[in-house]
Design a protein around this motif. Sequence first.
Motif, PDB file in Angstrom:
ATOM      1  N   TYR A   1      -7.835   0.267 -12.347  1.00  0.00           N
ATOM      2  CA  TYR A   1      -6.788  -0.356 -11.555  1.00  0.00           C
ATOM      3  C   TYR A   1      -5.454   0.323 -11.848  1.00  0.00           C
ATOM      4  CZ  TYR A   1      -9.967  -4.200 -10.584  1.00  0.00           C
ATOM      5  OH  TYR A   1     -11.015  -4.947 -10.178  1.00  0.00           O
ATOM      6  N   THR A   2      -4.611   0.385 -10.828  1.00  0.00           N
ATOM      7  CA  THR A   2      -3.276   0.906 -11.011  1.00  0.00           C
ATOM      8  C   THR A   2      -2.382  -0.219 -11.498  1.00  0.00           C
ATOM      9  OG1 THR A   2      -3.602   2.490  -9.230  1.00  0.00           O
ATOM     10  CG2 THR A   2      -1.337   2.007  -9.850  1.00  0.00           C
ATOM     11  N   LEU A   3      -1.768  -0.047 -12.637  1.00  0.00           N
ATOM     12  CA  LEU A   3      -0.903  -1.061 -13.211  1.00  0.00           C
ATOM     13  C   LEU A   3       0.542  -0.751 -12.821  1.00  0.00           C
ATOM     14  CD1 LEU A   3      -0.698  -3.534 -15.033  1.00  0.00           C
ATOM     15  CD2 LEU A   3      -0.414  -1.989 -16.963  1.00  0.00           C
ATOM     16  N   LEU A   4       1.144  -1.648 -12.014  1.00  0.00           N
ATOM     17  CA  LEU A   4       2.506  -1.425 -11.555  1.00  0.00           C
ATOM     18  C   LEU A   4       3.543  -2.101 -12.448  1.00  0.00           C
ATOM     19  CD1 LEU A   4       1.997  -1.911  -7.734  1.00  0.00           C
ATOM     20  CD2 LEU A   4       2.204   0.229  -8.993  1.00  0.00           C
ATOM     21  N   ALA A   5       3.195  -3.251 -13.015  1.00  0.00           N
ATOM     22  CA  ALA A   5       4.132  -3.972 -13.887  1.00  0.00           C
ATOM     23  C   ALA A   5       3.330  -4.838 -14.847  1.00  0.00           C
ATOM     24  CB  ALA A   5       5.053  -4.851 -13.058  1.00  0.00           C
ATOM     25  N   ALA A   6       3.911  -5.063 -15.984  1.00  0.00           N
ATOM     26  CA  ALA A   6       3.232  -5.911 -16.958  1.00  0.00           C
ATOM     27  C   ALA A   6       4.204  -6.926 -17.520  1.00  0.00           C
ATOM     28  CB  ALA A   6       2.686  -5.063 -18.086  1.00  0.00           C
TER      29      ALA A   6
ATOM     30  N   HIS B   1       0.819  -1.208   0.000  1.00  0.00           N
ATOM     31  CA  HIS B   1       0.000   0.000   0.000  1.00  0.00           C
ATOM     32  C   HIS B   1       0.861   1.271   0.000  1.00  0.00           C
ATOM     33  CE1 HIS B   1      -3.967  -1.743   0.244  1.00  0.00           C
ATOM     34  NE2 HIS B   1      -3.560  -2.551   1.215  1.00  0.00           N
ATOM     35  N   ARG B   2       1.895   1.275   0.816  1.00  0.00           N
ATOM     36  CA  ARG B   2       2.782   2.451   0.861  1.00  0.00           C
ATOM     37  C   ARG B   2       3.524   2.645  -0.452  1.00  0.00           C
ATOM     38  NH1 ARG B   2       5.225   3.358   6.825  1.00  0.00           N
ATOM     39  NH2 ARG B   2       3.315   2.884   7.984  1.00  0.00           N
ATOM     40  N   PHE B   3       3.985   1.540  -1.042  1.00  0.00           N
ATOM     41  CA  PHE B   3       4.694   1.618  -2.321  1.00  0.00           C
ATOM     42  C   PHE B   3       3.795   2.182  -3.409  1.00  0.00           C
ATOM     43  CE2 PHE B   3       5.753  -0.253  -6.440  1.00  0.00           C
ATOM     44  CZ  PHE B   3       7.054   0.189  -6.584  1.00  0.00           C
ATOM     45  N   THR B   4       2.573   1.648  -3.498  1.00  0.00           N
ATOM     46  CA  THR B   4       1.670   2.110  -4.555  1.00  0.00           C
ATOM     47  C   THR B   4       1.233   3.544  -4.324  1.00  0.00           C
ATOM     48  OG1 THR B   4      -0.219   1.108  -3.422  1.00  0.00           O
ATOM     49  CG2 THR B   4       0.828  -0.172  -5.160  1.00  0.00           C
ATOM     50  N   PHE B   5       1.123   3.964  -3.066  1.00  0.00           N
ATOM     51  CA  PHE B   5       0.748   5.348  -2.786  1.00  0.00           C
ATOM     52  C   PHE B   5       1.852   6.305  -3.227  1.00  0.00           C
ATOM     53  CE2 PHE B   5       0.535   9.104  -0.051  1.00  0.00           C
ATOM     54  CZ  PHE B   5      -0.750   9.526  -0.337  1.00  0.00           C
ATOM     55  N   GLN B   6       3.102   5.941  -2.977  1.00  0.00           N
ATOM     56  CA  GLN B   6       4.226   6.801  -3.333  1.00  0.00           C
ATOM     57  C   GLN B   6       4.516   6.795  -4.824  1.00  0.00           C
ATOM     58  OE1 GLN B   6       7.474   5.449  -0.942  1.00  0.00           O
ATOM     59  NE2 GLN B   6       6.738   6.457   0.905  1.00  0.00           N
ATOM     60  N   ASN B   7       4.162   5.722  -5.516  1.00  0.00           N
ATOM     61  CA  ASN B   7       4.480   5.580  -6.930  1.00  0.00           C
ATOM     62  C   ASN B   7       3.216   5.527  -7.779  1.00  0.00           C
ATOM     63  OD1 ASN B   7       7.456   5.201  -6.723  1.00  0.00           O
ATOM     64  ND2 ASN B   7       6.765   3.563  -5.403  1.00  0.00           N
ATOM     65  N   ARG B   8       2.260   6.340  -7.428  1.00  0.00           N
ATOM     66  CA  ARG B   8       0.981   6.321  -8.129  1.00  0.00           C
ATOM     67  C   ARG B   8       1.134   6.866  -9.541  1.00  0.00           C
ATOM     68  NH1 ARG B   8      -3.051   9.204  -4.755  1.00  0.00           N
ATOM     69  NH2 ARG B   8      -2.504   7.502  -3.403  1.00  0.00           N
ATOM     70  N   PRO B   9       0.872   6.039 -10.544  1.00  0.00           N
ATOM     71  CA  PRO B   9       0.960   6.521 -11.927  1.00  0.00           C
ATOM     72  C   PRO B   9      -0.224   7.421 -12.262  1.00  0.00           C
ATOM     73  CG  PRO B   9       0.257   4.247 -11.888  1.00  0.00           C
ATOM     74  CD  PRO B   9       0.553   4.630 -10.470  1.00  0.00           C
ATOM     75  N   LYS B  10      -0.081   8.194 -13.298  1.00  0.00           N
ATOM     76  CA  LYS B  10      -1.128   9.119 -13.709  1.00  0.00           C
ATOM     77  C   LYS B  10      -2.241   8.419 -14.474  1.00  0.00           C
ATOM     78  CE  LYS B  10       2.097  12.871 -13.806  1.00  0.00           C
ATOM     79  NZ  LYS B  10       3.040  13.614 -14.561  1.00  0.00           N
TER      80      LYS B  10
END
Length: 63
Positions: A58-63, A43-52
């Motif tokens: 959904y927030t896509l972090l890696a594909a 949760h902390r990682f995704t909050f700090q690295n929130r893509p536009k």
Amino acid sequence: MSSQGLHVELQWQFHYDPTAATASAFVQQRGKLFPSVFEEILHRFTFQNRPKRQWDEYTLLAA
């Protein structure tokens, strides 16, 4: 972690300090962590690295 073994990664992380934890000690301590710890880290990682941009809300972090 990279493709190196845990022992090598720990040595590199602690600058080859002979008093650093062994791989066995690291694994034993890691086993004491509750699953909620990893959820909080995510949760902390995704909050700090929130893509536009998002995909289907959904927030896509890696594909």
